[in-house]
Enzyme design. Structure first.
Site, PDB file in Angstrom:
ATOM      1  N   ASP A 121     -10.047   3.790  -3.552  1.00 16.74           N
ATOM      2  CA  ASP A 121     -10.673   2.496  -3.011  1.00 16.74           C
ATOM      3  C   ASP A 121     -12.141   2.357  -3.572  1.00 16.74           C
ATOM      4  O   ASP A 121     -12.861   3.475  -3.733  1.00 16.74           O
ATOM      5  CB  ASP A 121     -10.784   2.234  -1.690  1.00 16.74           C
ATOM      6  CG  ASP A 121      -9.507   2.225  -0.956  1.00 16.74           C
ATOM      7  OD1 ASP A 121      -8.329   2.178  -1.635  1.00 16.74           O
ATOM      8  OD2 ASP A 121      -9.380   2.058   0.284  1.00 16.74           O
ATOM      9  N   TRP A 132      -2.858   3.541  -5.888  1.00 18.03           N
ATOM     10  CA  TRP A 132      -4.111   4.284  -6.341  1.00 18.03           C
ATOM     11  C   TRP A 132      -4.164   5.179  -7.386  1.00 18.03           C
ATOM     12  O   TRP A 132      -4.844   5.969  -7.781  1.00 18.03           O
ATOM     13  CB  TRP A 132      -4.629   5.266  -5.093  1.00 18.03           C
ATOM     14  CG  TRP A 132      -4.215   4.671  -3.806  1.00 18.03           C
ATOM     15  CD1 TRP A 132      -4.712   3.490  -3.362  1.00 18.03           C
ATOM     16  CD2 TRP A 132      -3.522   5.211  -2.501  1.00 18.03           C
ATOM     17  NE1 TRP A 132      -4.431   3.321  -2.063  1.00 18.03           N
ATOM     18  CE2 TRP A 132      -3.599   4.234  -1.564  1.00 18.03           C
ATOM     19  CE3 TRP A 132      -3.207   6.544  -2.139  1.00 18.03           C
ATOM     20  CZ2 TRP A 132      -3.345   4.632  -0.123  1.00 18.03           C
ATOM     21  CZ3 TRP A 132      -2.508   6.769  -1.173  1.00 18.03           C
ATOM     22  CH2 TRP A 132      -2.761   5.817   0.113  1.00 18.03           C
ATOM     23  N   GLY A 133      -3.046   4.935  -8.362  1.00 19.34           N
ATOM     24  CA  GLY A 133      -2.911   5.532  -9.782  1.00 19.34           C
ATOM     25  C   GLY A 133      -2.416   6.791  -9.759  1.00 19.34           C
ATOM     26  O   GLY A 133      -2.291   7.504 -10.642  1.00 19.34           O
ATOM     27  N   ASP A 178       0.813  -1.276  -0.066  1.00 21.99           N
ATOM     28  CA  ASP A 178       0.147  -0.080  -0.071  1.00 21.99           C
ATOM     29  C   ASP A 178       0.931   1.213  -0.216  1.00 21.99           C
ATOM     30  O   ASP A 178       2.056   1.338   0.003  1.00 21.99           O
ATOM     31  CB  ASP A 178      -1.036  -0.103   1.196  1.00 21.99           C
ATOM     32  CG  ASP A 178      -2.298   0.614   0.992  1.00 21.99           C
ATOM     33  OD1 ASP A 178      -2.280   1.279   0.080  1.00 21.99           O
ATOM     34  OD2 ASP A 178      -3.200   0.094   1.711  1.00 21.99           O
TER      35      ASP A 178
HETATM   36  C1  GLA Z   1      -6.027   1.285   1.570  1.00 17.07           C
HETATM   37  C2  GLA Z   1      -6.204   0.478   0.567  1.00 17.07           C
HETATM   38  C3  GLA Z   1      -7.162  -0.620   0.476  1.00 17.07           C
HETATM   39  C4  GLA Z   1      -6.802  -1.324   1.750  1.00 17.07           C
HETATM   40  C5  GLA Z   1      -6.852  -0.341   3.125  1.00 17.07           C
HETATM   41  C6  GLA Z   1      -6.148  -1.193   4.370  1.00 17.07           C
HETATM   42  O1  GLA Z   1      -7.094   2.218   1.500  1.00 17.07           O
HETATM   43  O2  GLA Z   1      -6.320   0.874  -0.942  1.00 17.07           O
HETATM   44  O3  GLA Z   1      -7.288  -1.363  -0.566  1.00 17.07           O
HETATM   45  O4  GLA Z   1      -5.740  -2.132   1.848  1.00 17.07           O
HETATM   46  O5  GLA Z   1      -5.817   0.721   2.442  1.00 17.07           O
HETATM   47  O6  GLA Z   1      -5.971  -0.130   5.558  1.00 17.07           O
END
Ligand code: GLA
Length: 400
Positions: A210, A189-190, A155
């Protein structure tokens, strides 16, 4: 041949052997995920409520309920499995929720014929505020390999001004150095356009913020940094990214929400069909231990999954749009096309795909098979038209 000539020849042979093996090493850097990875991840349904009991019961269910048979392989624990580091800097799993330790859990998942995945973060802290991997990349990778990890989701929280390509390359190299094949899922996230540089570093990269379990919505995260989006808002952001995906390196529009209750079954069918056609990783995010039969039928539709898993690895794309009505198509390795007639509107519509839009000459007769009805619909020339309900898809395979 005199000595000089044979020495030169020897040098040439040696040099070409070296170059060939270097090229080979490059190709073999990570030859995983030749088709989009399929599996399950804890986040969308369980968030931080993860435990070894949950993961074991999910693996049990997947091994017996048709998910494994349909191709789902990776069982991935998302955030919140970790609580800190020991005095030597090794990552420590939550002893209360994972009392047997991660190695035993990975062994259990493997014993079910499935693969095991974990989550970490390129910053000092994960998105849920747990310990991240920054500064411990090689140590963490080594620990994952010792535990038997097959998949790492990585992440992007708490990374501040860190360069994404550098951060993901560091963990990619660390995973490679372990010698264990570990699928590397980049969850950035791009923001830094990972599709431009991610091939050869990761096997999949998130293209957006997300997903949330709704048809449409756009919300900022509390700190304003990114966003939470509905299913169709994510779909819109995939337009134009299709050329960056292929075997071993996929665009990831985030995990599935199918079965989590926020959309209708019709909408979930559209969600699953679009993800399949986008050659997206199919990572289920629902409680697979207690799915309604209609949800299981969606997640295990083998004809739709076959579109996703096609060995040529083309990502599908939007080929026509007229207000709320869209046509999406994916080229398949046998020359056929998988096609989605998509109606985003509030009432039923007729949606047509023309052969021209999918690269066939108009005079060509082609067979049409409905992938949700599991029926051959007939032979058509030039175009195919169907009635499509509100928020629904008709998904077909068209084969000349
Ligand atoms: C981010 C990611 C999610 C998830 C959460 C976990 O928001 O994009 O997919 O893994 O963190 O905290």
């Amino acid at each position: 041949m005199n000595w000089n000539a044979s020495a030169r020849l020897g040098l040439v042979v040696l040099a070409s052997m070296f170059l060939a093996s270097a090229a080979c090493a490059q190709v073999e850097r990570n030859s995983l995920a030749q088709t989009p990875p399929m599996g399950w991840n804890s986040w969308n349904k369980f968030a931080c409520n993860v435990s070894e009991d949950l993961i074991k019961s999910v693996a049990d269910a997947m091994a017996t309920n048709g998910m494994k048979n349909a191709g789902y392989q990776y069982v991935v624990i998302d955030d919140c499995w970790q609580v800190g580091r020991d005095e030597d800097g090794f990552i420590v799993a939550d002893p209360q929720h994972f009392p047997s330790g991660i190695k035993a859990l990975a062994d259990y998942v493997h014993s079910k014929g499935l693969k095991f995945g974990l989550y970490s973060d390129a910053g000092a802290k994960t998105c849920a505020g747990r310990v991240g991997s920054q500064g411990h990349e090689y140590q963490d990778a080594m620990q994952y390999a010792r535990w038997g990890v097959d998949y790492l989701k990585y992440d992007w929280c708490s990374t501040f001004t860190r360069n994404a390509e550098e951060a993901y390359s560091t963990m990619s190299n660390a995973l490679l150095a372990t010698g264990r094949p570990i699928v590397f899922s980049m969850c950035e996230w791009g923001t830094a356009k990972p599709w431009l540089w991610g091939k050869g570093i990761g096997n999949l990269w998130r293209t957006t913020g997300d997903i949330s379990d709704v048809w449409s919505s756009k919300k900022k995260w509390p700190d304003g940094s990114c966003c939470q989006m509905g299913m169709v808002d994510i779909v819109d952001l995939q337009v134009g990214l299709e050329s960056f995906a292929g075997p071993g390196h996929w665009n990831d529009p985030d995990m599935l929400e199918v079965g989590n209750g926020g959309m209708t079954n019709t909408e979930y069918r559209a969600h699953f069909s679009l993800w399949a056609l986008l050659a997206a990783p199919l990572i289920a995010g629902n409680d697979v231990r207690s799915m309604a039969p209609e949800i299981k039928e969606i997640l295990t539709n083998k004809e739709v999954i076959a579109v996703n898993q096609d060995k040529m690895g083309r990502e599908g794309r939007r080929v026509a749009k007229n207000d709320d009505v869209e046509v999406w198509a994916k080229e398949m390795s046998d020359g056929s096309r998988a096609v989605i007639l998509f109606n985003r509107g509030a009432s039923e519509s007729e949606v047509a795909v023309t052969w021209e839009a999918i690269g066939y000459p108009s005079h060509l007769p082609a067979k049409v098979r409905d992938l949700w009805e599991h029926k051959d619909v007939g032979s058509f020339t030039g175009s195919y038209l169907a009635k499509v309900g509100s928020h629904a898809v008709v998904m077909v395979r068209i084969a000349p």
